[in-house]
Design a protein around this motif. Sequence first.
Motif, short mmCIF file in Angstrom:
data_model
loop_
_atom_site.label_atom_id
_atom_site.label_comp_id
_atom_site.label_asym_id
_atom_site.label_seq_id
_atom_site.Cartn_x
_atom_site.Cartn_y
_atom_site.Cartn_z
N ALA A 109 15.53 29.70 -32.06
CA ALA A 109 14.20 29.08 -31.85
C ALA A 109 13.98 29.45 -30.40
O ALA A 109 12.66 29.69 -30.05
CB ALA A 109 14.34 27.75 -32.03
N GLU A 110 14.63 29.33 -29.18
CA GLU A 110 14.51 29.64 -28.00
C GLU A 110 14.24 31.09 -27.67
O GLU A 110 13.34 31.48 -27.01
CB GLU A 110 15.57 28.91 -26.97
CG GLU A 110 15.95 27.55 -26.90
CD GLU A 110 16.93 27.22 -26.29
OE1 GLU A 110 17.63 28.07 -25.79
OE2 GLU A 110 16.97 26.03 -25.84
N GLN A 111 14.95 31.89 -28.41
CA GLN A 111 14.93 33.40 -28.29
C GLN A 111 13.64 33.99 -28.67
O GLN A 111 12.94 34.75 -28.18
CB GLN A 111 16.04 34.04 -29.21
CG GLN A 111 15.96 35.41 -28.99
CD GLN A 111 16.98 36.11 -29.92
OE1 GLN A 111 18.01 35.42 -30.47
NE2 GLN A 111 17.05 37.28 -30.22
N GLY A 139 22.82 29.85 -33.71
CA GLY A 139 22.37 28.69 -33.99
C GLY A 139 21.03 28.40 -34.00
O GLY A 139 20.24 29.41 -33.42
N GLU A 140 20.46 27.48 -34.61
CA GLU A 140 19.05 27.19 -34.74
C GLU A 140 18.53 27.14 -33.44
O GLU A 140 17.25 27.66 -33.13
CB GLU A 140 18.93 25.75 -35.50
CG GLU A 140 18.98 25.80 -36.95
CD GLU A 140 18.36 24.47 -37.57
OE1 GLU A 140 18.10 23.64 -36.79
OE2 GLU A 140 18.89 24.16 -38.47
N ARG A 141 19.22 26.35 -32.38
CA ARG A 141 18.50 26.15 -31.10
C ARG A 141 18.41 27.56 -30.29
O ARG A 141 17.20 27.93 -29.60
CB ARG A 141 19.31 25.29 -30.22
CG ARG A 141 18.76 24.99 -28.71
CD ARG A 141 19.51 24.17 -27.92
NE ARG A 141 19.87 22.82 -28.70
CZ ARG A 141 20.46 21.80 -28.27
NH1 ARG A 141 21.18 22.04 -26.91
NH2 ARG A 141 20.33 20.66 -28.76
N SER A 142 19.49 28.42 -30.58
CA SER A 142 19.50 29.78 -29.78
C SER A 142 18.34 30.69 -30.52
O SER A 142 17.48 31.44 -29.83
CB SER A 142 20.69 30.46 -29.98
OG SER A 142 20.62 31.70 -29.49
N SER A 156 30.37 21.08 -38.45
CA SER A 156 30.72 21.68 -37.17
C SER A 156 31.91 22.34 -37.05
O SER A 156 32.23 22.83 -35.96
CB SER A 156 30.52 20.49 -35.96
OG SER A 156 31.71 19.78 -36.44
N SER A 178 9.84 27.03 -33.42
CA SER A 178 10.34 25.74 -33.68
C SER A 178 11.77 25.80 -34.47
O SER A 178 11.95 26.82 -35.18
CB SER A 178 9.39 24.71 -34.20
OG SER A 178 9.23 25.20 -35.69
N ARG A 179 12.41 24.74 -34.40
CA ARG A 179 13.89 24.81 -35.15
C ARG A 179 13.50 24.71 -36.54
O ARG A 179 14.25 25.44 -37.38
CB ARG A 179 14.86 23.52 -34.78
CG ARG A 179 15.04 24.05 -33.15
CD ARG A 179 16.32 22.85 -32.69
NE ARG A 179 17.44 22.71 -33.36
CZ ARG A 179 18.34 22.08 -33.04
NH1 ARG A 179 18.31 21.20 -31.85
NH2 ARG A 179 19.61 22.10 -33.81
N VAL A 199 13.03 28.01 -38.00
CA VAL A 199 14.24 28.55 -38.15
C VAL A 199 14.97 28.17 -39.50
O VAL A 199 15.55 29.14 -40.23
CB VAL A 199 14.97 28.45 -36.90
CG1 VAL A 199 16.46 28.93 -37.05
CG2 VAL A 199 14.52 28.93 -35.60
N ARG A 200 15.05 27.04 -39.62
CA ARG A 200 15.60 26.40 -40.71
C ARG A 200 14.87 27.13 -42.28
O ARG A 200 15.76 27.37 -43.19
CB ARG A 200 15.70 24.89 -40.92
CG ARG A 200 16.59 24.18 -40.08
CD ARG A 200 16.84 22.86 -40.40
NE ARG A 200 15.52 22.15 -39.90
CZ ARG A 200 15.05 21.46 -38.86
NH1 ARG A 200 16.14 21.65 -37.57
NH2 ARG A 200 14.23 20.73 -38.47
#
Length: 244
Positions: free
Chosen positions: A33-35, A28-31, A62, A39-40, A43-44
């Motif tokens: 971005a954090e890795q 996912g975007e958040r994962s 979802s 920023s998200r 990633v997008r």
Amino acid sequence: MKNYELVLQQVEADLAAGRLRLGGRLPGERSLAEQLGISRPSVREAVRVLEALGVVRTATGSGPEAGAVIVAEPSAPLTALLRLHLATSHLPMHDIVQTRVLLESWAAREAAGQFAAQGAADGDGALAGKLRDAEELLGRMDMEGLSPEEFHLLDAEFHVALAGLAGNVLVAAVMSSLRSAIHGYVLAAVPNLPDWDATAVGLRAEHHGIVAAIRSGQADAAARLVTDHIEGFYRAARLSSPAW
């Protein structure tokens, strides 16, 4: 390196290592971005690039179909990228002819070898089907009253089909991307020909000879006929180079 390129680099590494496979999903975007510490939105942006390249397919929501899924569409995006690149550059005539000879003579030799080895000339396999498609284009080129532009549009299609006979996706994609350049240069050469009608008769005969050599499994002859056909047209149109 731009932030979105970090995502592309990570996806490439995961694909190469087998951590991502066909049908699998990107994190996912958040994962991501954090890795990667980005920023998200970055990633997008990377996911949009991957989708344009045909590497992933995305769906919003979802549910089980949501997210970015790895897909395999190797030829269409590659062809599009090559065509865009070719459109930005003026290609030397010699380079086009040399590339065509390399790709098409190899493809003709390979296809003829497959016919000889598999007996595909009498079968209903994929290779035989592709050759029948090429022959159908020849039939359309044999029709009377075609303008030079109509003839050469079909001619470009035939040569793309010829390159695809060997079953090499990359060779077929490169030839498909060259289609517009081939058609443009060939059509521009027509006024240099002393007798277009006589030239068309000769080109038709050469096309049929190439197909016949492939169908009969004559690999060396097929490659030689393709080379002579491509180089001969440019010499006849007085577009030849001393290197040919």
